[in-house]
Design a protein around this motif. Structure first.
Motif, PDB file in Angstrom:
ATOM      1  N   PHE A  35       0.841  -1.193   0.000  1.00 17.66           N
ATOM      2  CA  PHE A  35       0.000   0.000   0.000  1.00 17.66           C
ATOM      3  C   PHE A  35       0.874   1.241   0.000  1.00 17.66           C
ATOM      4  N   PHE A  37      -0.199   5.305   0.873  1.00 17.54           N
ATOM      5  CA  PHE A  37      -1.236   6.265   1.199  1.00 17.54           C
ATOM      6  C   PHE A  37      -0.581   7.623   1.484  1.00 17.54           C
ATOM      7  N   TYR A 126      -7.346   7.841   0.670  1.00 13.10           N
ATOM      8  CA  TYR A 126      -8.037   6.748  -0.009  1.00 13.10           C
ATOM      9  C   TYR A 126      -9.524   6.991   0.190  1.00 13.10           C
ATOM     10  N   SER A 127     -10.358   6.228  -0.466  1.00 12.09           N
ATOM     11  CA  SER A 127     -11.805   6.386  -0.297  1.00 12.09           C
ATOM     12  C   SER A 127     -12.281   5.565   0.902  1.00 12.09           C
ATOM     13  N   GLN A 129     -14.515   3.336   0.872  1.00 16.09           N
ATOM     14  CA  GLN A 129     -14.641   1.950   0.405  1.00 16.09           C
ATOM     15  C   GLN A 129     -13.273   1.266   0.357  1.00 16.09           C
ATOM     16  N   GLU A 130     -12.251   1.990  -0.084  1.00 13.54           N
ATOM     17  CA  GLU A 130     -10.904   1.408  -0.156  1.00 13.54           C
ATOM     18  C   GLU A 130     -10.377   1.020   1.226  1.00 13.54           C
ATOM     19  N   ILE A 131     -10.588   1.868   2.238  1.00 21.80           N
ATOM     20  CA  ILE A 131     -10.068   1.532   3.568  1.00 21.80           C
ATOM     21  C   ILE A 131     -10.872   0.395   4.182  1.00 21.80           C
ATOM     22  N   ASP A 132     -12.167   0.336   3.887  1.00 24.56           N
ATOM     23  CA  ASP A 132     -12.984  -0.767   4.379  1.00 24.56           C
ATOM     24  C   ASP A 132     -12.479  -2.092   3.802  1.00 24.56           C
ATOM     25  N   GLU A 133     -12.224  -2.112   2.491  1.00 21.15           N
ATOM     26  CA  GLU A 133     -11.715  -3.331   1.847  1.00 21.15           C
ATOM     27  C   GLU A 133     -10.308  -3.665   2.344  1.00 21.15           C
ATOM     28  N   PHE A 134      -9.453  -2.650   2.477  1.00 21.79           N
ATOM     29  CA  PHE A 134      -8.081  -2.853   2.959  1.00 21.79           C
ATOM     30  C   PHE A 134      -8.088  -3.433   4.376  1.00 21.79           C
ATOM     31  N   ASP A 137      -9.484  -7.111   4.157  1.00 23.21           N
ATOM     32  CA  ASP A 137      -8.590  -8.029   3.439  1.00 23.21           C
ATOM     33  C   ASP A 137      -7.293  -8.308   4.203  1.00 23.21           C
ATOM     34  N   ARG A 144     -16.238   0.589   8.307  1.00 24.53           N
ATOM     35  CA  ARG A 144     -17.395   0.927   7.482  1.00 24.53           C
ATOM     36  C   ARG A 144     -18.152   2.126   8.027  1.00 24.53           C
TER      37      ARG A 144
END
Length: 192
Positions: A35, A37, A126-127, A129-134, A137, A144
């Motif tokens: 990553f 950021f 980041y967005s 959604q991106e931090i939620d997925e990061f 994962d 969220r």
């Protein structure tokens, strides 16, 4: 005596092997994806900057009215104890509200807690959604933000990461086991 020789050798071998295996107990071994950021100084910061470093990570946001307050206080206290023990551990806080948490906001927030920003990076850029997925994962936790709400649902753990970017352990960030964290960090630092 000869009949006990095998037993004695087995016992000595067991003790020797136990002494050699002083690693992290029950490691998670979750590998973090690469990553890059933006940190609190408005500079790019990522996994490559942490290569060879032991670090602690968490997920917070500056507009938080509940769990982030004790988490930030606990991480700041932990940073002081790590420094007092001579343990060179970096800290990385990922904002879970990147739309609101701009670099200057994160910097001011950390300074209000007395954080030493020479070894602590607060990240955004980041967005949501991106931090939620990061977070899901890599750290197996939520980050969220519900619609029409200024608060974010997120995990409250502190994560200990080794020099290769692998999460070795997680701890309760609201009531951190400080001695265990210090001990585990020391184990990782001596494994270099």
């Amino acid at each position: 005596m000869p009949k006990y020789r095998g037993l004695l050798l087995a016992l000595l071998l067991t003790l020797f092997l136990a002494a050699c295996n002083q690693g992290i107990e029950d490691p998670l071994e979750w590998e973090i994806e690469d990553f890059t950021f933006t940190n609190h100084n408005n500079e790019e910061f990522g996994l490559a900057d942490l290569k060879g470093e032991v670090w602690l990570a968490d997920f917070v946001f500056t507009n938080c009215t509940t769990v982030c307050l004790p988490m930030m206080a606990n991480m700041t206290d932990l940073q002081g104890q790590l420094e007092a023990e001579g343990l060179d551990v970096q800290i990385v806080s990922f904002s879970v509200d990147p739309t609101f948490d701009q670099p200057e906001t994160l910097k001011s927030y950390a300074e209000n807690y007395g954080a030493d920003l020479s070894s602590w990076n607060l990240l955004t850029g980041y967005s949501p959604q991106e931090i939620d997925e990061f977070a899901m994962d890599n750290f197996q936790t939520l980050a969220r933000k519900p619609e029409n709400d200024d608060q974010v649902i997120h995990g409250t753990y502190f994560y200990l990461v080794n020099q290769e970017g692998v999460i070795m352990k997680s701890y309760d960030g609201l009531n951190p086991p400080v001695e265990e964290i210090l001990s585990d960090a020391e184990i990782l630092l001596t494994e270099e």
